[in-house]
Motif scaffolding. Structure first.
Motif, PDB file in Angstrom:
ATOM      1  N   ARG A  28     -19.370  15.619   3.514  1.00 24.71           N
ATOM      2  CA  ARG A  28     -18.318  15.085   2.653  1.00 24.71           C
ATOM      3  C   ARG A  28     -17.551  13.992   3.375  1.00 24.71           C
ATOM      4  N   SER A  29     -17.321  14.192   4.673  1.00 28.65           N
ATOM      5  CA  SER A  29     -16.629  13.185   5.468  1.00 28.65           C
ATOM      6  C   SER A  29     -17.444  11.907   5.548  1.00 28.65           C
ATOM      7  N   GLN A  30     -18.768  12.058   5.741  1.00 25.63           N
ATOM      8  CA  GLN A  30     -19.645  10.884   5.801  1.00 25.63           C
ATOM      9  C   GLN A  30     -19.645  10.144   4.471  1.00 25.63           C
ATOM     10  N   LEU A  31     -19.634  10.900   3.375  1.00 25.44           N
ATOM     11  CA  LEU A  31     -19.609  10.289   2.051  1.00 25.44           C
ATOM     12  C   LEU A  31     -18.330   9.504   1.849  1.00 25.44           C
ATOM     13  N   SER A  32     -17.204  10.091   2.288  1.00 23.88           N
ATOM     14  CA  SER A  32     -15.907   9.436   2.139  1.00 23.88           C
ATOM     15  C   SER A  32     -15.853   8.139   2.922  1.00 23.88           C
ATOM     16  N   VAL A  33     -16.322   8.163   4.168  1.00 21.69           N
ATOM     17  CA  VAL A  33     -16.310   6.963   5.006  1.00 21.69           C
ATOM     18  C   VAL A  33     -17.220   5.896   4.419  1.00 21.69           C
ATOM     19  N   SER A  34     -18.416   6.318   3.958  1.00 19.36           N
ATOM     20  CA  SER A  34     -19.368   5.371   3.394  1.00 19.36           C
ATOM     21  C   SER A  34     -18.798   4.697   2.157  1.00 19.36           C
ATOM     22  N   ALA A  35     -18.108   5.465   1.301  1.00 23.26           N
ATOM     23  CA  ALA A  35     -17.511   4.899   0.097  1.00 23.26           C
ATOM     24  C   ALA A  35     -16.405   3.918   0.455  1.00 23.26           C
ATOM     25  N   ALA A  36     -15.594   4.266   1.464  1.00 20.00           N
ATOM     26  CA  ALA A  36     -14.494   3.393   1.870  1.00 20.00           C
ATOM     27  C   ALA A  36     -15.014   2.082   2.425  1.00 20.00           C
ATOM     28  N   GLU A  37     -16.110   2.140   3.190  1.00 21.54           N
ATOM     29  CA  GLU A  37     -16.645   0.936   3.813  1.00 21.54           C
ATOM     30  C   GLU A  37     -17.188  -0.056   2.790  1.00 21.54           C
ATOM     31  N   GLU A 144      -2.824   1.491  16.157  1.00 22.82           N
ATOM     32  CA  GLU A 144      -2.516   2.801  16.735  1.00 22.82           C
ATOM     33  C   GLU A 144      -1.312   3.435  16.045  1.00 22.82           C
ATOM     34  N   ARG A 145      -0.473   2.607  15.435  1.00 21.30           N
ATOM     35  CA  ARG A 145       0.718   3.086  14.721  1.00 21.30           C
ATOM     36  C   ARG A 145       0.539   3.029  13.207  1.00 21.30           C
ATOM     37  N   GLY A 146      -0.670   2.631  12.783  1.00 23.01           N
ATOM     38  CA  GLY A 146      -0.928   2.517  11.354  1.00 23.01           C
ATOM     39  C   GLY A 146      -0.424   1.220  10.764  1.00 23.01           C
ATOM     40  N   TRP A 147      -0.035   0.249  11.618  1.00 23.19           N
ATOM     41  CA  TRP A 147       0.499  -1.030  11.162  1.00 23.19           C
ATOM     42  C   TRP A 147      -0.616  -2.050  11.006  1.00 23.19           C
ATOM     43  N   ARG A 148      -0.468  -2.941  10.048  1.00 24.60           N
ATOM     44  CA  ARG A 148      -1.503  -3.911   9.708  1.00 24.60           C
ATOM     45  C   ARG A 148      -1.187  -5.295  10.283  1.00 24.60           C
ATOM     46  N   VAL A 149      -2.230  -6.065  10.551  1.00 27.05           N
ATOM     47  CA  VAL A 149      -2.087  -7.432  11.044  1.00 27.05           C
ATOM     48  C   VAL A 149      -2.892  -8.360  10.133  1.00 27.05           C
ATOM     49  N   VAL A 202      -6.930  -8.389  10.038  1.00 27.58           N
ATOM     50  CA  VAL A 202      -7.591  -8.244  11.337  1.00 27.58           C
ATOM     51  C   VAL A 202      -7.835  -6.755  11.559  1.00 27.58           C
ATOM     52  N   VAL A 203      -9.093  -6.359  11.571  1.00 26.82           N
ATOM     53  CA  VAL A 203      -9.454  -4.935  11.645  1.00 26.82           C
ATOM     54  C   VAL A 203     -10.113  -4.622  12.993  1.00 26.82           C
ATOM     55  N   PRO A 204      -9.572  -3.684  13.762  1.00 29.53           N
ATOM     56  CA  PRO A 204     -10.214  -3.284  15.027  1.00 29.53           C
ATOM     57  C   PRO A 204     -11.588  -2.691  14.768  1.00 29.53           C
ATOM     58  N   LYS A 205     -12.465  -2.752  15.767  1.00 28.89           N
ATOM     59  CA  LYS A 205     -13.809  -2.218  15.625  1.00 28.89           C
ATOM     60  C   LYS A 205     -13.851  -0.696  15.741  1.00 28.89           C
ATOM     61  N   GLN A 206     -12.867  -0.112  16.413  1.00 29.53           N
ATOM     62  CA  GLN A 206     -12.871   1.331  16.624  1.00 29.53           C
ATOM     63  C   GLN A 206     -12.672   2.080  15.303  1.00 29.53           C
ATOM     64  N   LEU A 207     -13.570   3.008  14.988  1.00 28.58           N
ATOM     65  CA  LEU A 207     -13.486   3.756  13.735  1.00 28.58           C
ATOM     66  C   LEU A 207     -12.202   4.572  13.651  1.00 28.58           C
ATOM     67  N   GLU A 208     -11.763   5.113  14.768  1.00 25.83           N
ATOM     68  CA  GLU A 208     -10.541   5.908  14.782  1.00 25.83           C
ATOM     69  C   GLU A 208      -9.343   5.064  14.340  1.00 25.83           C
ATOM     70  N   LEU A 209      -9.290   3.826  14.819  1.00 25.83           N
ATOM     71  CA  LEU A 209      -8.187   2.951  14.444  1.00 25.83           C
ATOM     72  C   LEU A 209      -8.306   2.492  12.993  1.00 25.83           C
ATOM     73  N   GLN A 210      -9.530   2.312  12.535  1.00 26.86           N
ATOM     74  CA  GLN A 210      -9.724   1.947  11.133  1.00 26.86           C
ATOM     75  C   GLN A 210      -9.215   3.051  10.211  1.00 26.86           C
ATOM     76  N   ASN A 211      -9.450   4.292  10.595  1.00 25.36           N
ATOM     77  CA  ASN A 211      -8.949   5.417   9.807  1.00 25.36           C
ATOM     78  C   ASN A 211      -7.427   5.457   9.804  1.00 25.36           C
ATOM     79  N   LYS A 212      -6.826   5.104  10.935  1.00 22.58           N
ATOM     80  CA  LYS A 212      -5.357   5.075  11.008  1.00 22.58           C
ATOM     81  C   LYS A 212      -4.795   3.996  10.089  1.00 22.58           C
ATOM     82  N   LEU A 213      -5.505   2.877   9.987  1.00 25.99           N
ATOM     83  CA  LEU A 213      -5.071   1.832   9.070  1.00 25.99           C
ATOM     84  C   LEU A 213      -5.125   2.315   7.629  1.00 25.99           C
TER      85      LEU A 213
END
Length: 230
Positions: A28-37, A144-149, A202-213
């Motif tokens: 389900r997590s993989q499906l969610s990420v795939s849909a978001a991408e 890292e703080r969920g802030w966008r650039v 501007v989106v970081p490459k790290q998946l963890e940071l993308q999720n925070k965004l």
């Protein structure tokens, strides 16, 4: 809006129940990420200018305009419908990034609008590459703080800022120290007047940071009730 769906195989009936749950949750997590991408980042994390356009009653975070320079960086703030110059920072590198984050924390900012230098015909320059490099590094700290650039074309904003200061009667001696902050203000004004059209996230490459965004910063209790989901 195209949504990508992932076909899932049925669970192995011979697996113990706890394994079935684990595999199901993972898929389900993989499906969610795939849909978001499959959705453009501008739709996943719309800027404040777009949120305001879609819902005039929307109340959320504030925006910080940034005019990057080789020696000085101008900063402006937008709160509600008010845009004003904030300060000029004579910092570079990590010290500049930390100071911008500190300002954002104190001003309750959740997005940064960084001016991107372009030529009169809309082409990018050598300075554009330098700004992109700085924005890329800074976006990691902000995410890292969920802030966008975001990057906003800033061509002509320095001239507009100078004309604005002259019209306001700002003395020549005062103009020299404030021009960068007023240029940052013009970047923000353009961003809101164009309702976010043409900006780049501007989106970081790290998946963890993308999720925070995607999750965004913690909700401001002044605007949101702890019992609501919006």
């Amino acid at each position: 809006m195209a949504i990508q769906f992932v076909a899932l195989k049925p669970l192995n009936p011979l697996l113990p129940p706890q394994c079935k749950i684990s595999i199901s949750q993972r898929r389900r997590s993989q499906l969610s990420v795939s849909a978001a991408e499959s959705v453009a980042w501008e739709e996943q994390i719309p800027p404040n200018a777009v949120r305001r356009k879609r819902d005039p009653s929307w109340r959320g975070g504030f925006s910080l305009g940034v005019d990057l320079g080789l020696l000085r960086t101008g900063v402006a703030i937008s709160k509600g419908f008010t845009v004003r110059p904030l300060t000029v920072l004579e910092l570079r590198g990590r010290k500049l990034e930390l100071r911008l984050l500190d300002l954002a924390e104190k001003q309750e900012v959740d997005e940064f609008i960084i001016g991107l230098p372009k030529s009169s015909d809309g082409k990018e320059t050598e300075q554009s590459n330098k700004v992109r490099s700085v924005a890329g590094r800074f976006a990691v700290r902000a995410a890292e703080r969920g802030w966008r650039v975001y990057l906003q074309d800033e061509h002509g904003t320095s001239s507009e800022a100078l004309e604005h200061m002259i019209a306001k009667g700002v003395s020549k001696s005062a103009r020299d120290g404030k021009l960068d902050a007023y240029a940052a203000m013009k970047v923000l004004e353009r961003y809101f007047s164009e309702e976010g059209n043409g900006i780049e996230v501007v989106v970081p490459k790290q998946l963890e940071l993308q999720n925070k965004l995607r999750e965004g910063p913690p909700k401001d209790v002044d605007f949101y009730s702890p019992t609501t989901n919006t």
